[in-house]
Design an enzyme around this catalytic site. Structure first.
Site, PDB file in Angstrom:
ATOM      1  N   ARG A  20      32.832  59.504  55.349  1.00 50.16           N
ATOM      2  CA  ARG A  20      33.070  60.270  54.126  1.00 50.16           C
ATOM      3  C   ARG A  20      32.487  61.657  54.309  1.00 50.16           C
ATOM      4  NH1 ARG A  20      30.597  57.768  49.361  1.00 50.16           N
ATOM      5  NH2 ARG A  20      28.850  57.488  50.780  1.00 50.16           N
ATOM      6  N   ARG A  23      33.539  68.284  52.941  1.00 52.79           N
ATOM      7  CA  ARG A  23      34.171  69.560  53.251  1.00 52.79           C
ATOM      8  C   ARG A  23      33.422  70.678  52.510  1.00 52.79           C
ATOM      9  NH1 ARG A  23      39.438  68.906  54.786  1.00 52.79           N
ATOM     10  NH2 ARG A  23      40.029  70.818  53.718  1.00 52.79           N
ATOM     11  N   HIS A 113      20.562  98.028  47.391  1.00 52.87           N
ATOM     12  CA  HIS A 113      20.178  96.765  46.762  1.00 52.87           C
ATOM     13  C   HIS A 113      21.262  95.694  46.836  1.00 52.87           C
ATOM     14  CE1 HIS A 113      17.678  94.360  44.059  1.00 52.87           C
ATOM     15  NE2 HIS A 113      18.823  93.941  43.559  1.00 52.87           N
ATOM     16  N   GLY A 159      14.545  80.179  49.122  1.00 52.52           N
ATOM     17  CA  GLY A 159      13.167  80.652  49.110  1.00 52.52           C
ATOM     18  C   GLY A 159      12.979  82.148  48.969  1.00 52.52           C
ATOM     19  N   HIS A 164      16.747  91.711  47.052  1.00 52.81           N
ATOM     20  CA  HIS A 164      17.078  92.804  47.964  1.00 52.81           C
ATOM     21  C   HIS A 164      16.938  92.286  49.412  1.00 52.81           C
ATOM     22  CE1 HIS A 164      16.945  97.386  48.497  1.00 52.81           C
ATOM     23  NE2 HIS A 164      17.035  96.868  49.717  1.00 52.81           N
ATOM     24  N   HIS A 166      16.135  91.257  52.872  1.00 58.05           N
ATOM     25  CA  HIS A 166      14.964  91.492  53.715  1.00 58.05           C
ATOM     26  C   HIS A 166      14.708  90.303  54.626  1.00 58.05           C
ATOM     27  CE1 HIS A 166      13.358  89.111  50.367  1.00 58.05           C
ATOM     28  NE2 HIS A 166      12.370  88.760  51.157  1.00 58.05           N
ATOM     29  N   GLN A 168      11.444  88.453  57.126  1.00 55.82           N
ATOM     30  CA  GLN A 168       9.988  88.365  57.154  1.00 55.82           C
ATOM     31  C   GLN A 168       9.516  88.071  58.563  1.00 55.82           C
ATOM     32  OE1 GLN A 168       8.056  86.176  53.905  1.00 55.82           O
ATOM     33  NE2 GLN A 168      10.094  85.723  53.099  1.00 55.82           N
ATOM     34  N   CYS A 199      20.988  76.905  78.696  1.00 56.39           N
ATOM     35  CA  CYS A 199      22.069  77.404  79.558  1.00 56.39           C
ATOM     36  C   CYS A 199      23.077  76.277  79.798  1.00 56.39           C
ATOM     37  CB  CYS A 199      21.523  77.910  80.890  1.00 56.39           C
ATOM     38  SG  CYS A 199      20.668  79.495  80.785  1.00 56.39           S
ATOM     39  N   HIS A 293      14.935  79.427  76.095  1.00 59.62           N
ATOM     40  CA  HIS A 293      16.032  80.377  75.934  1.00 59.62           C
ATOM     41  C   HIS A 293      16.031  80.771  74.448  1.00 59.62           C
ATOM     42  CE1 HIS A 293      20.355  81.047  77.574  1.00 59.62           C
ATOM     43  NE2 HIS A 293      20.421  81.511  76.335  1.00 59.62           N
TER      44      HIS A 293
END
Ligand SMILES: [Zn+2]
Ligand SMILES: [Zn+2]
Ligand SMILES: [Zn+2]
Length: 333
Positions: A20, A23, A113, A159, A164, A166, A168, A199, A293
């Site tokens: 099930r 989608r 913004h 979170g 605007h 950004h 962290q 790789c 990597h």
């Protein structure tokens, strides 16, 4: 019958419901539409943030903390860890602890913004990736730090407390356990085969061409074989590179292009979902190596981590990566 798949790097298990499967339209969509209003990250509000650490400006004003910047990096006003102070392990006996030393920075990616990565210019997205590099190079000189994590939370459900756009950065006095798991897994594989597991994954995915979403000369974006979350996407440099900041100049352009492309596809498939994006790079003490990597992981916030996951470390994912990749591949601009 659900499939239980093992991540070849960390050995972590996920349960993929193949019967099930869900989608894109089945997922709850938390709105990430920008509402505007007062914002400490907007152009003109430079005095509402701590003093900038780095800024990119056009030829005009070069005065720090003044208007007219293209990108700004500032310390987090409410840091998770504190930059001032001495390292020190103060735990005794059973319970270990250390001073909360670290850097916590905010990368304000654009003065606009209302822009998100898909609506930013290519140059803006590329600058964001250059800022990641500049800050990594600067902070890894600080001997107190063992790892630097760069991440981005987009949307409240993922979170983000300021809308605007950004990213962290947190510099840590320890290597976090999630990274340790990947690095150890990659080392184990290298010990057996003398090849980088990432790789090998890239080679296999490009051959199979089932979970590849898109690629360009320098990067490939795939739905991993054992994804923890629906529509989880990894962006990997095609050529072996252990550390993010070691990439060549041209590669950041292609990194910007593929990231913008993937996030645009996710926006279209899932109607602007909240998401987390993280950069995984080698620990500072192992900057150059043949086994790990660097890569980017993007996880749309579509499901909730609950008791089963907390109790087992197993994840239940209702969307097989083969289907997720197909949906995302078929999205046209
Ligand atoms: Zn703003
Ligand atoms: Zn590699
Ligand atoms: Zn990773």
């Amino acid at each position: 019958m659900p499939e239980v798949r093992k991540d070849p790097i960390t050995g972590g298990w996920v349960i993929i419901s193949t019967d099930r499967s869900r989608r894109p339209t089945d997922f709850y969509r938390g709105s990430t539409t920008k509402t505007g209003g007062y914002c400490p990250f907007c152009n003109g509000n430079e005095d509402k943030t701590p003093h900038e650490i780095l800024a990119y400006r056009e030829n005009g004003s070069q005065t720090p903390d003044s208007e007219g910047w293209l990108l700004r990096v500032v310390p987090n006003k409410f840091p998770a860890l504190q930059i001032e102070g001495e390292m020190g392990r103060v735990g005794e006996g059973l319970y270990d602890k250390m001073n909360g030393i670290g850097a916590h920075e905010i990368i304000i990616e654009t003065p606009h913004h209302d822009r998100t990565i898909p609506t930013m210019t290519d140059t803006e997205v590329e600058s964001m990736f250059w800022a990641y590099r500049d800050r990594l190079i600067d902070l890894k000189r600080d001997k107190r730090f063992r790892y630097i994590l760069i991440f981005k939370n987009h949307g409240e459900a993922a979170g983000a407390s300021v809308e605007h756009s950004h990213s962290q950065l947190i510099a840590l006095p320890i290597v976090p356990s999630k990274v340790r798991e990947e690095v150890e897994g990659a080392k184990r594989y290298y010990g057996l085969k003398e090849r980088c597991i990432y790789c090998d994954i890239i080679r296999q995915e490009l051959d199979d061409n089932v979970r590849v979403i898109t690629e360009n000369p320098d990067f490939v974006a795939v739905a991993p074989y054992a994804p923890r979350f629906p529509f989880e996407t990894w962006i990997l440099p095609k050529h072996h590179e252990s550390s993010y900041e070691e990439s060549l100049r041209l590669e950041y352009k292609n990194l910007a292009r593929i990231t913008k492309d993937i996030l645009s596809r996710l926006d279209k498939a899932l109607e602007n979902p909240p998401y987390n994006m993280i950069v995984h790079t080698s620990p500072i003490a192992e900057v150059h190596n043949d086994y790990y990597h660097w890569h980017i992981e993007i996880m749309p916030t579509l499901t909730k981590v609950a008791g089963f996951e907390w109790g087992t470390g197993f994840y239940i994912n209702p969307t097989p990566p083969e289907e997720a990749a197909k949906f995302l591949r078929e999205i046209v601009e």
